[in-house]
Design a protein around this motif. Structure first.
Motif, short mmCIF file in Angstrom:
data_model
loop_
_atom_site.label_atom_id
_atom_site.label_comp_id
_atom_site.label_asym_id
_atom_site.label_seq_id
_atom_site.Cartn_x
_atom_site.Cartn_y
_atom_site.Cartn_z
N ILE A 105 26.23 43.87 -30.57
CA ILE A 105 25.36 44.22 -29.44
C ILE A 105 25.34 43.09 -28.43
CG2 ILE A 105 23.01 44.83 -28.74
CD1 ILE A 105 22.56 46.03 -31.47
N GLU A 106 25.21 41.88 -28.92
CA GLU A 106 25.19 40.71 -28.03
C GLU A 106 26.49 40.63 -27.22
OE1 GLU A 106 24.63 35.83 -28.26
OE2 GLU A 106 24.54 37.06 -30.06
N LYS A 107 27.61 40.85 -27.88
CA LYS A 107 28.91 40.80 -27.19
C LYS A 107 29.03 41.93 -26.18
CE LYS A 107 31.28 38.57 -31.08
NZ LYS A 107 32.28 38.76 -32.17
N ALA A 108 28.51 43.11 -26.53
CA ALA A 108 28.56 44.25 -25.60
C ALA A 108 27.70 43.98 -24.37
CB ALA A 108 28.10 45.52 -26.31
N VAL A 109 26.55 43.34 -24.57
CA VAL A 109 25.69 42.97 -23.44
C VAL A 109 26.42 41.98 -22.54
CG1 VAL A 109 23.58 41.73 -22.78
CG2 VAL A 109 23.50 43.45 -24.60
N ASP A 110 27.09 41.01 -23.15
CA ASP A 110 27.87 40.05 -22.36
C ASP A 110 28.95 40.75 -21.54
OD1 ASP A 110 26.40 37.92 -23.34
OD2 ASP A 110 27.83 37.43 -24.94
N LEU A 111 29.62 41.71 -22.15
CA LEU A 111 30.64 42.48 -21.44
C LEU A 111 30.04 43.25 -20.26
CD1 LEU A 111 32.93 44.02 -24.22
CD2 LEU A 111 33.68 42.64 -22.29
N ALA A 112 28.92 43.91 -20.51
CA ALA A 112 28.27 44.69 -19.45
C ALA A 112 27.81 43.79 -18.31
CB ALA A 112 27.08 45.46 -20.02
N ARG A 113 27.20 42.66 -18.66
CA ARG A 113 26.69 41.74 -17.64
C ARG A 113 27.83 41.18 -16.78
NH1 ARG A 113 22.99 38.39 -20.52
NH2 ARG A 113 24.85 37.51 -21.49
N LEU A 114 28.94 40.79 -17.42
CA LEU A 114 30.05 40.23 -16.66
C LEU A 114 30.73 41.31 -15.82
CD1 LEU A 114 31.80 37.87 -15.92
CD2 LEU A 114 33.16 38.24 -18.00
N THR A 115 30.81 42.52 -16.33
CA THR A 115 31.39 43.61 -15.55
C THR A 115 30.58 43.87 -14.29
OG1 THR A 115 32.29 44.66 -17.56
CG2 THR A 115 32.03 46.05 -15.61
N ILE A 116 29.27 43.87 -14.42
CA ILE A 116 28.39 44.06 -13.26
C ILE A 116 28.57 42.91 -12.27
CG2 ILE A 116 25.94 43.99 -12.59
CD1 ILE A 116 25.46 45.61 -15.25
N PHE A 117 28.71 41.71 -12.78
CA PHE A 117 28.95 40.54 -11.92
C PHE A 117 30.28 40.70 -11.18
CE2 PHE A 117 30.92 36.31 -11.47
CZ PHE A 117 30.02 35.71 -10.61
N LEU A 118 31.33 41.12 -11.87
CA LEU A 118 32.64 41.26 -11.25
C LEU A 118 32.66 42.35 -10.18
CD1 LEU A 118 35.03 40.88 -14.33
CD2 LEU A 118 34.56 39.20 -12.53
N VAL A 119 31.94 43.44 -10.43
CA VAL A 119 31.83 44.49 -9.41
C VAL A 119 31.19 43.93 -8.15
CG1 VAL A 119 30.70 46.66 -8.81
CG2 VAL A 119 31.75 46.39 -11.05
#
Length: 341
Positions: free
Chosen positions: A311-325
């Motif tokens: 879950i922690e890793k998935a949150v990191d992925l989501a957060r970075l994806t939003i940042f990259l967008v």
């Protein structure tokens, strides 16, 4: 030149986007009493109660048109008033921008999305499975009462990754694309902002309609047919864009980005939705795990055991994806600003 820059439509599009995201991350959702999405829900319920008795797809078409038109007034009325007052007082430009920021912020759910996943993670780390099940029940449509720990974790990661486009990417995509096109067409700077915020808001309206009536039940199938397919159409490009950026995010986070790309290509169409698999399957691939909704779909391979750390890793992925967008569209806006100077 500085004054002209501050009122330049592209500059305003960029600053309004960044401030809106900051407001969402800092403050989260508006109070229920004044949240525009709550108003949208009431508008949907009003027209649904009138039209559902006809039980045909035309009723769903009329519902979609009526809800979009009436809900658009939530944006158009305050922004048009502020736009009208601009010539009378220089300070009105700040009121206009504030209204735009608040309306755009209401279409984001980034903080809520990330916090919801973290809350379930916290419950599981505290060995409170029943509380985690209860928390997950607010996020997914399935029955969570009998889910084991692994299926609770899977459900959290599924809803987190599925909602990356709905909670942010799709909204920013339509806000930016409509704003840029309107600006390049020579539409007035402040009218560009109105159109861009309206585009973002209409996406949120359609997404809310889909979440309320877009189900294949006997009662809702006909009236929800058009809203569900309209939502699929609007999210088609953003979902695939999100999937690609999740692969890039996995690369930056030193996760298995090659497998993320492979699983996205292999499993993205395993879901009933034409879009949700592009983010869910990619996250599953990046984490080397298998996500499963029993009897509905299976995404990824069971290479690593699914655990709370996922879950922690998935949150990191989501957060970075939003940042990259955000970075992507920020650079697009900045390039356009430089071309106009």
């Amino acid at each position: 030149m500085i004054t002209e820059l501050y009122s330049n439509s592209i500059y305003m599009l960029l600053t309004i986007l960044l401030f809106s995201l900051a407001v969402d991350l800092l403050l989260g959702e508006f109070p229920m009493q004044i949240h525009p999405v709550v108003w949208i829900g009431k508008i949907i319920s009003f027209f649904k109660n009138i039209l559902i008795k006809y039980d045909n797809k035309i009723a769903g078409l009329i519902l979609s048109i009526a809800v979009i038109i009436v809900s658009s007034l939530i944006v158009l009325i305050p922004m048009a008033i502020a736009r009208y007052l601009l010539p009378y007082n220089d300070m009105m430009i700040y009121l206009f921008k504030l209204i735009a920021i608040l309306l755009l912020t209401s279409t984001f759910s980034v903080k809520l999305l990330l916090d919801s996943a973290r809350d379930v993670e916290k419950d599981l780390r505290n060995n409170n499975l029943n509380k985690a099940r209860q928390a997950v029940s607010y996020l997914v449509s399935r029955d969570t009462n009998e889910l084991n720990k692994e299926h609770v974790i899977s459900a959290v990661i599924e809803t987190l990754s599925e909602n990356i486009p709905d909670s942010y990417v799709s909204t920013v995509f339509y806000y930016s694309i409509v704003g840029i096109i309107a600006s390049l067409c020579g539409i007035g700077d402040f009218d560009v902002i109105i159109l861009a915020v309206l585009a973002a808001f209409i996406h949120r309206v359609v997404d809310t309609m889909d979440s309320m009536v877009g189900y294949k039940t006997k009662e809702l199938y006909n009236i929800g047919f058009i809203p569900a397919h309209l939502d699929d159409a609007l999210n088609y490009i953003p979902a695939r864009f999100s999937g690609a950026l999740i692969v890039v995010s996995a690369m930056f986070l030193r996760l298995n980005w090659k497998n993320a790309l492979f699983i996205m290509r292999r499993d993205a169409n395993n879901c009933d939705s034409p879009n949700s698999g592009y983010t869910m399957a990619t996250v599953a691939g990046a984490l080397n795990i298998q996500l499963e909704k029993e009897g509905v779909y299976t995404l990824g391979d069971n290479i690593n055991p699914i655990n709370v750390d996922c879950i922690e890793k998935a949150v990191d992925l989501a957060r970075l994806t939003i940042f990259l967008v955000t970075i992507f569209f920020m650079f697009v806006f900045m390039d356009l600003i430089l071309l106009m100077l």
